[in-house]
Design a protein around this motif. Structure first.
Motif, PDB file in Angstrom:
ATOM      1  N   GLN A 138     -40.353 -19.230  15.825  1.00 47.06           N
ATOM      2  CA  GLN A 138     -40.933 -17.675  15.737  1.00 47.06           C
ATOM      3  C   GLN A 138     -39.854 -16.613  15.212  1.00 47.06           C
ATOM      4  O   GLN A 138     -40.082 -15.731  14.210  1.00 47.06           O
ATOM      5  CB  GLN A 138     -41.616 -17.052  16.968  1.00 47.06           C
ATOM      6  CG  GLN A 138     -42.745 -17.814  17.568  1.00 47.06           C
ATOM      7  CD  GLN A 138     -42.252 -18.986  18.663  1.00 47.06           C
ATOM      8  OE1 GLN A 138     -41.784 -19.971  18.216  1.00 47.06           O
ATOM      9  NE2 GLN A 138     -42.232 -18.504  19.623  1.00 47.06           N
ATOM     10  N   ARG A 139     -38.744 -16.783  15.966  1.00 48.39           N
ATOM     11  CA  ARG A 139     -37.694 -15.792  15.548  1.00 48.39           C
ATOM     12  C   ARG A 139     -37.229 -16.215  14.110  1.00 48.39           C
ATOM     13  O   ARG A 139     -37.039 -15.057  13.531  1.00 48.39           O
ATOM     14  CB  ARG A 139     -36.437 -16.254  16.380  1.00 48.39           C
ATOM     15  CG  ARG A 139     -35.156 -15.482  16.337  1.00 48.39           C
ATOM     16  CD  ARG A 139     -33.876 -16.258  16.996  1.00 48.39           C
ATOM     17  NE  ARG A 139     -33.620 -17.667  16.072  1.00 48.39           N
ATOM     18  CZ  ARG A 139     -33.042 -18.444  16.690  1.00 48.39           C
ATOM     19  NH1 ARG A 139     -32.393 -18.590  17.971  1.00 48.39           N
ATOM     20  NH2 ARG A 139     -33.024 -19.512  15.819  1.00 48.39           N
ATOM     21  N   ASP A 140     -36.907 -17.168  13.388  1.00 49.11           N
ATOM     22  CA  ASP A 140     -36.513 -17.491  12.153  1.00 49.11           C
ATOM     23  C   ASP A 140     -37.534 -17.195  11.315  1.00 49.11           C
ATOM     24  O   ASP A 140     -37.189 -16.637  10.242  1.00 49.11           O
ATOM     25  CB  ASP A 140     -35.959 -18.905  12.053  1.00 49.11           C
ATOM     26  CG  ASP A 140     -34.995 -19.101  12.865  1.00 49.11           C
ATOM     27  OD1 ASP A 140     -34.044 -18.325  13.564  1.00 49.11           O
ATOM     28  OD2 ASP A 140     -34.491 -20.399  13.049  1.00 49.11           O
ATOM     29  N   LEU A 141     -38.837 -17.514  11.447  1.00 48.21           N
ATOM     30  CA  LEU A 141     -40.034 -17.371  10.568  1.00 48.21           C
ATOM     31  C   LEU A 141     -40.349 -15.672  10.470  1.00 48.21           C
ATOM     32  O   LEU A 141     -40.616 -15.407   9.395  1.00 48.21           O
ATOM     33  CB  LEU A 141     -41.102 -18.070  11.040  1.00 48.21           C
ATOM     34  CG  LEU A 141     -42.453 -17.773  10.276  1.00 48.21           C
ATOM     35  CD1 LEU A 141     -42.140 -18.696   9.001  1.00 48.21           C
ATOM     36  CD2 LEU A 141     -43.636 -18.720  10.869  1.00 48.21           C
ATOM     37  N   CYS A 180     -45.976 -34.103   9.776  1.00 50.08           N
ATOM     38  CA  CYS A 180     -45.135 -35.021  10.255  1.00 50.08           C
ATOM     39  C   CYS A 180     -43.922 -34.750   9.049  1.00 50.08           C
ATOM     40  O   CYS A 180     -43.902 -34.902   8.100  1.00 50.08           O
ATOM     41  CB  CYS A 180     -45.391 -36.269  10.170  1.00 50.08           C
ATOM     42  SG  CYS A 180     -44.215 -37.632  10.681  1.00 50.08           S
ATOM     43  N   PHE A 181     -42.544 -34.762   9.805  1.00 46.86           N
ATOM     44  CA  PHE A 181     -41.263 -34.492   9.424  1.00 46.86           C
ATOM     45  C   PHE A 181     -40.699 -35.852   9.629  1.00 46.86           C
ATOM     46  O   PHE A 181     -40.516 -36.292  10.686  1.00 46.86           O
ATOM     47  CB  PHE A 181     -40.621 -33.313   9.849  1.00 46.86           C
ATOM     48  CG  PHE A 181     -41.164 -31.897   9.410  1.00 46.86           C
ATOM     49  CD1 PHE A 181     -40.805 -31.558   8.048  1.00 46.86           C
ATOM     50  CD2 PHE A 181     -42.095 -31.160  10.142  1.00 46.86           C
ATOM     51  CE1 PHE A 181     -41.385 -30.195   7.831  1.00 46.86           C
ATOM     52  CE2 PHE A 181     -42.504 -30.136   9.712  1.00 46.86           C
ATOM     53  CZ  PHE A 181     -42.231 -29.348   8.392  1.00 46.86           C
ATOM     54  N   LEU A 189     -34.596 -30.276  16.482  1.00 45.23           N
ATOM     55  CA  LEU A 189     -35.416 -31.338  15.936  1.00 45.23           C
ATOM     56  C   LEU A 189     -34.778 -31.985  14.804  1.00 45.23           C
ATOM     57  O   LEU A 189     -34.330 -33.190  14.605  1.00 45.23           O
ATOM     58  CB  LEU A 189     -36.707 -30.805  15.577  1.00 45.23           C
ATOM     59  CG  LEU A 189     -37.738 -30.510  16.511  1.00 45.23           C
ATOM     60  CD1 LEU A 189     -39.001 -29.983  15.883  1.00 45.23           C
ATOM     61  CD2 LEU A 189     -37.995 -31.636  17.553  1.00 45.23           C
ATOM     62  N   ALA A 190     -33.874 -31.024  13.927  1.00 46.27           N
ATOM     63  CA  ALA A 190     -33.333 -31.702  12.764  1.00 46.27           C
ATOM     64  C   ALA A 190     -32.083 -32.567  12.989  1.00 46.27           C
ATOM     65  O   ALA A 190     -31.962 -33.623  12.444  1.00 46.27           O
ATOM     66  CB  ALA A 190     -32.911 -30.410  12.011  1.00 46.27           C
ATOM     67  N   GLY A 191     -31.271 -32.419  13.984  1.00 43.77           N
ATOM     68  CA  GLY A 191     -30.324 -33.126  14.209  1.00 43.77           C
ATOM     69  C   GLY A 191     -30.789 -34.520  14.730  1.00 43.77           C
ATOM     70  O   GLY A 191     -29.936 -35.504  14.458  1.00 43.77           O
ATOM     71  N   TYR A 200     -39.590 -24.370   5.594  1.00 45.30           N
ATOM     72  CA  TYR A 200     -38.936 -23.189   5.060  1.00 45.30           C
ATOM     73  C   TYR A 200     -37.677 -22.724   5.784  1.00 45.30           C
ATOM     74  O   TYR A 200     -36.979 -21.813   5.155  1.00 45.30           O
ATOM     75  CB  TYR A 200     -39.831 -21.803   5.073  1.00 45.30           C
ATOM     76  CG  TYR A 200     -41.014 -22.226   4.362  1.00 45.30           C
ATOM     77  CD1 TYR A 200     -41.052 -22.284   2.917  1.00 45.30           C
ATOM     78  CD2 TYR A 200     -42.550 -22.155   4.897  1.00 45.30           C
ATOM     79  CE1 TYR A 200     -42.234 -22.425   2.079  1.00 45.30           C
ATOM     80  CE2 TYR A 200     -43.665 -22.284   4.099  1.00 45.30           C
ATOM     81  CZ  TYR A 200     -43.486 -22.349   2.672  1.00 45.30           C
ATOM     82  OH  TYR A 200     -44.322 -22.697   2.168  1.00 45.30           O
ATOM     83  N   HIS A 201     -37.434 -23.334   6.791  1.00 47.18           N
ATOM     84  CA  HIS A 201     -36.340 -23.126   7.673  1.00 47.18           C
ATOM     85  C   HIS A 201     -35.402 -24.237   8.366  1.00 47.18           C
ATOM     86  O   HIS A 201     -34.794 -25.132   7.785  1.00 47.18           O
ATOM     87  CB  HIS A 201     -36.110 -21.805   8.501  1.00 47.18           C
ATOM     88  CG  HIS A 201     -37.454 -21.765   9.318  1.00 47.18           C
ATOM     89  ND1 HIS A 201     -37.461 -22.260  10.530  1.00 47.18           N
ATOM     90  CD2 HIS A 201     -38.611 -21.444   9.303  1.00 47.18           C
ATOM     91  CE1 HIS A 201     -38.454 -22.185  11.328  1.00 47.18           C
ATOM     92  NE2 HIS A 201     -39.287 -21.657  10.362  1.00 47.18           N
ATOM     93  N   ALA A 202     -35.926 -24.551   9.675  1.00 51.93           N
ATOM     94  CA  ALA A 202     -35.069 -25.417  10.446  1.00 51.93           C
ATOM     95  C   ALA A 202     -35.268 -26.855   9.935  1.00 51.93           C
ATOM     96  O   ALA A 202     -34.409 -27.614   9.903  1.00 51.93           O
ATOM     97  CB  ALA A 202     -35.498 -25.515  11.873  1.00 51.93           C
ATOM     98  N   LEU A 203     -36.487 -27.241   9.271  1.00 51.97           N
ATOM     99  CA  LEU A 203     -36.752 -28.574   8.915  1.00 51.97           C
ATOM    100  C   LEU A 203     -36.930 -28.598   7.434  1.00 51.97           C
ATOM    101  O   LEU A 203     -37.298 -29.692   6.653  1.00 51.97           O
ATOM    102  CB  LEU A 203     -37.992 -29.325   9.501  1.00 51.97           C
ATOM    103  CG  LEU A 203     -38.104 -29.473  10.900  1.00 51.97           C
ATOM    104  CD1 LEU A 203     -39.381 -29.895  11.530  1.00 51.97           C
ATOM    105  CD2 LEU A 203     -36.546 -30.064  11.380  1.00 51.97           C
ATOM    106  N   ALA A 204     -36.148 -27.803   6.591  1.00 49.52           N
ATOM    107  CA  ALA A 204     -36.021 -27.589   5.116  1.00 49.52           C
ATOM    108  C   ALA A 204     -35.251 -29.000   4.791  1.00 49.52           C
ATOM    109  O   ALA A 204     -34.428 -29.245   5.143  1.00 49.52           O
ATOM    110  CB  ALA A 204     -35.418 -26.284   4.481  1.00 49.52           C
ATOM    111  N   GLY A 205     -35.976 -29.623   3.714  1.00 51.73           N
ATOM    112  CA  GLY A 205     -35.245 -30.905   3.203  1.00 51.73           C
ATOM    113  C   GLY A 205     -35.535 -32.133   3.605  1.00 51.73           C
ATOM    114  O   GLY A 205     -35.203 -33.049   3.105  1.00 51.73           O
TER     115      GLY A 205
END
Length: 281
Positions: free
Chosen positions: A118-121, A183-184, A240-242, A259-264
């Protein structure tokens, strides 16, 4: 007994519990004729509306609404209250004159609770919009995890942003948006999961504060089984990304995280139903 006495014929301590939010909820339920429709119009949960109606039944010593098939029917008392309370609300609004507000001379100091999703979005854009319009804008953000009602009741926080809405009738809430989960995964390590069997055989990274709180309440046994296959639980969404990168783990997360933490990361649609994600403040 005059009209006002008739409207407020209740125990004194119950009268003191009546507030504008409760009155407005009653008026919206009367207007829509449905708890579900009222919750949607008010942007709150159905349980919040039901809690308010239960409190009003005690205050007014009347059931207010009765079940009729799949719907509800207003009692004669509820109809009369609707007429009188509509007039009372209109009168209250006429008494309240807006004070002069000059944003350029205002210092805003807010303390919010929000997880990193929520913070980043939401909050960076919120800050960019508000800061140029006021004299000073101070924003203090702490992690919300599962939000505590006491933090709001004790005035330790001004606002909480969370997908987990506190189940308390005295807490004002608004639904900001509803999204879906996808799913990412790292497509450099593993192929895209496409079938139900792919998801059943996979292992997952998830959030520690959701352990057993969401998926375990889902009626689908397959969803419950997936929750048992979580191999890593992290304290926030950014973590999650790491654990996705360079592993064959999957993460089921809000699609807006692209759009932010899981971009790419690669994405895959879920071949099964999962509850939508609503964000509240």
């Amino acid at each position: 007994m005059n009209k006002i006495d008739g409207l407020l014929f209740m125990q004194h301590e119950h009268y003191l519990e009546l507030d504008y939010r409760m009155i407005n909820t009653l008026l919206v339920v009367l207007e829509t004729g449905s708890i579900t429709a009222a919750a949607q119009q008010l942007n709150v949960t159905q349980s919040a509306v039901s809690h308010t109606i239960e409190r009003l039944r005690v205050i007014f010593h009347d059931p207010l609404f009765t079940r009729a098939g799949r719907g509800i029917v207003r009692t004669a008392r509820a109809v009369q209250l609707g007429k009188e309370l509509s007039l009372a609300v209109a009168h209250m609004r006429s008494l309240v004159q807006p004070t002069t507000f000059n944003p350029a001379q205002t210092v805003v100091d807010w303390k919010l609770a929000a997880n990193d999703f929520q913070r980043d979005l939401i909050l960076p854009e919120f800050y960019r919009r508000v800061a140029p319009q006021v004299l000073e804008f101070h924003l203090h953000i702490i992690p919300s995890e599962v939000p505590s009602i006491e933090l709001l009741r004790d005035n330790n926080l001004d606002l909480v942003l969370s997908p987990i809405c506190p189940d308390a009738p005295d807490i004002l809430q608004k639904r900001l948006f509803t999204g879906k989960s996808i799913c990412f995964f790292d497509n450099k390590i593993r192929p895209a999961p496409r079938t139900l069997a792919d998801f059943q055989q996979a292992t997952y990274v998830s959030l520690s504060f959701l352990d057993g709180k969401i998926l375990a309440n889902h009626p689908d046994e397959m969803i419950i089984d997936m929750d048992s296959k979580v191999r890593v639980r992290v304290s926030n969404f950014a973590g999650l990304a790491g654990f996705l990168r360079g592993t064959n783990l999957l993460a089921i997360a809000p699609d807006l995280m692209r759009y932010h933490a899981l971009a790419g990361f690669a994405e895959a649609a879920l071949p099964f139903a999962i509850p939508t994600l609503s964000m509240y403040m």
